[in-house]
Design a protein around this motif. Structure first.
Motif, PDB file in Angstrom:
ATOM      1  N   THR A  74       0.830  -0.974   0.096  1.00  0.00           N
ATOM      2  CA  THR A  74       0.236   0.042   0.136  1.00  0.00           C
ATOM      3  C   THR A  74       0.563   1.193   0.365  1.00  0.00           C
ATOM      4  OG1 THR A  74      -1.839  -0.861   1.200  1.00  0.00           O
ATOM      5  CG2 THR A  74      -1.735   1.479   1.469  1.00  0.00           C
ATOM      6  N   LYS A  75       0.805   1.909  -0.517  1.00  0.00           N
ATOM      7  CA  LYS A  75       1.199   3.200  -1.454  1.00  0.00           C
ATOM      8  C   LYS A  75      -0.007   4.202  -0.336  1.00  0.00           C
ATOM      9  CE  LYS A  75       3.704   2.460  -4.985  1.00  0.00           C
ATOM     10  NZ  LYS A  75       3.879   2.614  -6.621  1.00  0.00           N
ATOM     11  N   LEU A  76       0.694   5.579   0.372  1.00  0.00           N
ATOM     12  CA  LEU A  76       0.204   6.586   0.833  1.00  0.00           C
ATOM     13  C   LEU A  76       0.510   7.997   0.666  1.00  0.00           C
ATOM     14  CD1 LEU A  76       1.544   5.116   4.431  1.00  0.00           C
ATOM     15  CD2 LEU A  76      -0.645   4.773   3.619  1.00  0.00           C
ATOM     16  N   ALA A  77       0.008   8.737   0.052  1.00  0.00           N
ATOM     17  CA  ALA A  77      -0.102   9.855   0.082  1.00  0.00           C
ATOM     18  C   ALA A  77      -1.103  10.999   0.840  1.00  0.00           C
ATOM     19  CB  ALA A  77      -0.723   9.910  -0.925  1.00  0.00           C
ATOM     20  N   GLY A  78      -0.640  12.099   0.809  1.00  0.00           N
ATOM     21  CA  GLY A  78      -1.512  12.938   2.073  1.00  0.00           C
ATOM     22  C   GLY A  78      -0.688  14.733   1.430  1.00  0.00           C
ATOM     23  N   PRO A  79      -1.607  15.415   1.611  1.00  0.00           N
ATOM     24  CA  PRO A  79      -1.602  16.672   2.122  1.00  0.00           C
ATOM     25  C   PRO A  79       0.116  16.937   1.687  1.00  0.00           C
ATOM     26  CG  PRO A  79      -2.557  17.124   3.158  1.00  0.00           C
ATOM     27  CD  PRO A  79      -2.188  15.776   3.013  1.00  0.00           C
ATOM     28  N   GLU A  80       0.889  17.119   0.369  1.00  0.00           N
ATOM     29  CA  GLU A  80       2.547  18.059   0.566  1.00  0.00           C
ATOM     30  C   GLU A  80       2.593  19.084   1.575  1.00  0.00           C
ATOM     31  OE1 GLU A  80       6.264  18.311  -0.527  1.00  0.00           O
ATOM     32  OE2 GLU A  80       4.333  16.995  -1.049  1.00  0.00           O
ATOM     33  N   ALA A  81       1.983  20.140   1.725  1.00  0.00           N
ATOM     34  CA  ALA A  81       1.924  21.127   2.625  1.00  0.00           C
ATOM     35  C   ALA A  81       1.627  20.444   4.364  1.00  0.00           C
ATOM     36  CB  ALA A  81       0.711  22.468   2.654  1.00  0.00           C
ATOM     37  N   VAL A 118       4.867   8.744   9.589  1.00  0.00           N
ATOM     38  CA  VAL A 118       4.668   7.951   8.207  1.00  0.00           C
ATOM     39  C   VAL A 118       5.376   8.569   6.920  1.00  0.00           C
ATOM     40  CG1 VAL A 118       2.086   8.031   7.366  1.00  0.00           C
ATOM     41  CG2 VAL A 118       1.832   8.388   9.673  1.00  0.00           C
ATOM     42  N   LYS A 119       5.515   7.646   6.775  1.00  0.00           N
ATOM     43  CA  LYS A 119       6.669   8.430   5.607  1.00  0.00           C
ATOM     44  C   LYS A 119       4.834   8.288   3.949  1.00  0.00           C
ATOM     45  CE  LYS A 119       9.787   8.291   1.947  1.00  0.00           C
ATOM     46  NZ  LYS A 119       9.100   8.420   1.328  1.00  0.00           N
ATOM     47  N   LEU A 120       5.226   9.787   3.258  1.00  0.00           N
ATOM     48  CA  LEU A 120       4.583   9.760   2.272  1.00  0.00           C
ATOM     49  C   LEU A 120       5.143   9.297   1.273  1.00  0.00           C
ATOM     50  CD1 LEU A 120       2.716  12.835   3.147  1.00  0.00           C
ATOM     51  CD2 LEU A 120       1.941  10.469   3.700  1.00  0.00           C
TER      52      LEU A 120
END
Length: 152
Positions: A74-81, A118-120
């Motif tokens: 599973t890859k994780l993503a979120g707000p760059e900010a 948590v590594k994005l």
């Protein structure tokens, strides 16, 4: 609470926060994590693999279950900010905050970083479009509840 279908192939689970699961065949994209208990429920809707997890913001009730995805594909993503808040949470935990600290309002911090980093794999900016199977997910910056909050 068990997963409940709220629209075609869109499911809701509630634990520490609302966790949404978008299903495509036997794959899923999960919005936020809560405590991670959603992982024990997704097989009931035919999901065998969670491809992506998208976070709306860094608050620990949204992402405390991220560690349950460790070791998976599973890859994780979120707000760059908010990347630093996810990846280096210890840098934002202070006993005494001041106006010169990042993300401080009138001397009181309004960040609640995760307990563990948590590594994005990907950071989203305002108006990014994230294609996932037949879906186009629009990323909208909605700061307020958190400094770099995002809606999808």
């Amino acid at each position: 609470m068990p997963l409940r279908e709220i629209a075609s192939d869109l499911f809701l689970s509630t634990d520490q926060c609302n966790v949404y699961v978008l299903r495509h065949d036997d794959k899923a994209l999960v919005f936020d994590r809560g405590d991670g208990s959603v992982l024990g429920e997704i097989e009931t809707i035919g999901v065998k693999h969670v491809e992506w997890g998208l976070f709306t913001h860094h608050h620990r009730e949204q992402c405390s279950g991220a560690s349950k995805f460790a070791g998976s594909e599973t890859k994780l993503a979120g707000p760059e900010a908010e990347r630093a808040l996810f990846e280096t949470p210890q840098a934002f935990r202070k006993l005494r905050v001041s106006l010169s600290d990042a993300h401080t309002v009138h001397g009181a911090s309004y960040v609640r970083p995760p307990i563990e980093a948590v590594k994005l794999d990907r950071g989203f900016k305002h108006m990014d479009v994230f294609p996932w199977h037949q879906h186009e997910i629009w990323c909208l910056a909605t700061p307020g509840n958190s400094p770099g909050g995002m809606s999808y």
